[in-house]
Write a protein that holds these residues in place. Sequence first.
Motif, short mmCIF file in Angstrom:
data_model
loop_
_atom_site.label_atom_id
_atom_site.label_comp_id
_atom_site.label_asym_id
_atom_site.label_seq_id
_atom_site.Cartn_x
_atom_site.Cartn_y
_atom_site.Cartn_z
N SER A 98 62.12 -6.87 26.39
CA SER A 98 60.72 -6.51 25.82
C SER A 98 60.10 -5.61 26.77
CB SER A 98 59.88 -7.67 25.55
OG SER A 98 59.86 -8.73 26.61
N ALA A 99 60.29 -5.73 28.12
CA ALA A 99 59.47 -4.87 28.99
C ALA A 99 59.78 -3.26 28.79
CB ALA A 99 59.58 -5.29 30.19
N HIS A 140 60.77 5.52 21.52
CA HIS A 140 59.62 5.16 22.42
C HIS A 140 58.93 4.00 22.09
CE1 HIS A 140 60.70 8.65 25.08
NE2 HIS A 140 60.72 9.32 24.02
N ALA A 144 58.47 -5.19 20.68
CA ALA A 144 57.86 -5.85 19.83
C ALA A 144 57.37 -5.22 18.60
CB ALA A 144 56.49 -6.30 20.91
N ALA B 109 59.70 13.12 23.00
CA ALA B 109 58.44 12.49 23.07
C ALA B 109 57.96 12.59 24.66
CB ALA B 109 58.37 11.11 22.46
N ALA B 341 53.42 -10.24 22.80
CA ALA B 341 54.80 -10.64 22.69
C ALA B 341 55.70 -9.78 23.76
CB ALA B 341 55.33 -10.26 21.21
N ASP B 342 55.56 -9.54 24.88
CA ASP B 342 56.51 -9.22 25.69
C ASP B 342 56.47 -9.76 26.99
OD1 ASP B 342 55.41 -6.74 27.78
OD2 ASP B 342 54.38 -6.96 26.02
N SER B 343 57.74 -9.65 27.75
CA SER B 343 57.75 -10.45 29.08
C SER B 343 56.94 -10.06 30.17
CB SER B 343 59.37 -10.60 29.46
OG SER B 343 59.82 -9.22 29.54
N GLN B 344 56.50 -8.63 30.13
CA GLN B 344 55.65 -8.14 31.00
C GLN B 344 54.26 -8.75 30.83
OE1 GLN B 344 55.81 -3.96 30.88
NE2 GLN B 344 56.68 -3.66 32.80
#
Lengths: 252, 378
Positions: A98-99, A140, A144, B109, B341-344
């Motif tokens: 997720s990071a 990109h 999530a 991008a 909702a993300d680990s970071q």
Amino acid sequence: MSPPPTPILEANGMSVRYGPQWILRDVSFRVEAGECLGLVGASGTGKSALLRHLLALERTAGGRLSLFGRRIDGPDDPALHLLRRRIGILFQGGALFSALDVLENVALPPRALHLPTDWANAMARVALSEAGLDPAVTGHKKPAELSGGMATRAALARAIVLEPELLVLDEPTQGLDPPVARAFVTALRELRHRSSSTVLLVTHDLETLHALADRIAVLGEGKLLTIGTPDEVTRYDHPVVHDYFQGWRSLP
Amino acid sequence: MTAKASPADAVPPPRVRLLRDGGRDLLVVEGTWTLHTLAPKNVRRPLLRRLHTEAHHAPWRLSAAELDAAGACFLLTAWSGTLPPDLEGDEDQRALLEHCRNALRGDEAPAPRVSPLEALGTSVLGSGRSLLHALEVLGGFALRTLAVLSGRRRPHLGALSREITATGVRALFIVALVSLLIGIVMSYLIALEMRSYSAYDFLIFVLGVAILRELGPVLAALLVAGRSGSAITAEIGVMRIRGELDALRAMGLDEGGRLIDPKILALVVTLPLLTLWSDFFALAGGLLTASLTLDLPMGHLVDLIPRTVPQSDYWIGIGKAAVFGLVIGIVATTFGLEIEADSQSLGEKTTRSVVTAITTVILLDALAALAFRSVGLP
């Protein structure tokens, strides 16, 4: 290129046990090069547990496991490091990091081989488009921000980016609505058509199974009930197998 | 086949060959162009250079024995994402290259560059939003607590008891140990100086005021912020990521009364008690050291405490502790509810939760020192 005679994966009398509880006993089967083997069974029959053991993520309670014709002694077998690079895994639910954004997720396996960034990114973009995603649009985004279907496709891209000899799919269509699941299965079929890789497919979904599997292994009652072509398996006379494949014939 | 496992003689290595064909120069891509033949640096580097520099110098011909997608990507990156104008050769391999080129086309991008000013603005706005959230949490907590006190709402005593165990009882040992050691060190340093004046009353006064008024509540608050504040933020955050908060709400159970209030209330209850506990151990360590270094009976020093240290200092300490507990609880739950909702985000918000809680506690302590400067001091 003629397929090598050694099976890609061979389980010989494998048993799975968690604590005092035996999940599976004496499971033996082979995944031959180029085929797609479907592994099915009702909930709680140990499909995912068996898969973890087949990938040597956990130590088996008994039996032998061979990957690419090489005997594996356990999760810490030094040979696994190199063998695992030849396996692509689509985990249940995707298990995207997720990071990292999608492109970084997919470029991670080639980056781990110390390939230069632009090459690894190019491979990742090609893999994303193979999996049916537009790298310019999705590349990109963070996991999530993806819908379930897109996350599964991104995970598929990560699994195939190194063109693995064995592709392991754990519930690839779980949580996808029928049109998305069908599109995903079509993408998988095209992929298989192009790359003729070996696939081990764990699924609940009979439609996916029907579309992809050359052979089917059915787990139940703590053992391997039967294994064979879809026709053989559906005709197999066992109440559990009957139950499971009810309505199989009426599928398109 | 992995690069190491493949026998080098079995596959023709990838190479670029200059061919003279009917009076013109032709560069030929031949050999096996796959991930595994190209992965080694000593193979890859010279090929890359040659492909890059001569991309547009001569006509190219593709006649690789084998070309996979990785190989195609390699060629394309070397050719900067384009194909040489007149590329001859194998139909399938050209098709693969075209296919890969299409995947590489489109925006590269550009990573959105954030100007320092924009970053500053975002961070200030983010802090402002967090402050608003914190006020919201505080308001909700206050309203629900009033409702409980007036009997219009049932308190969740089971949850409160669990939280008190987690934040208070399980912190007893660490608070005692840290307080004891700090008490010993402080008393030793002061006693060394005071011995020359025989100012024992003064020693006890300094120890008592410092510990009861400042050290006890602040030490306990810092330990609890690090221990329970982070745990609360992470717990609420994970519940949020896994959709458990939505599940609570969807079942008609309010997450405020069940989840948040018990955590905040538990801190408000336990922190004054932990402060008392911390006071006791710090004073015990301090008096013990003083009696050993100054050769005075322990009983005499203990008797000196109520005579030299004003009782109001003790109450100020306990009062501050309750406020600190409230602050830690509000900050921890606010950041927990902000986790995405993300680990970071989980790690980042947990860190910010602890840092904010500790900073706020110390800031409030300074304000309290100003506000109560005329209370409990001679």
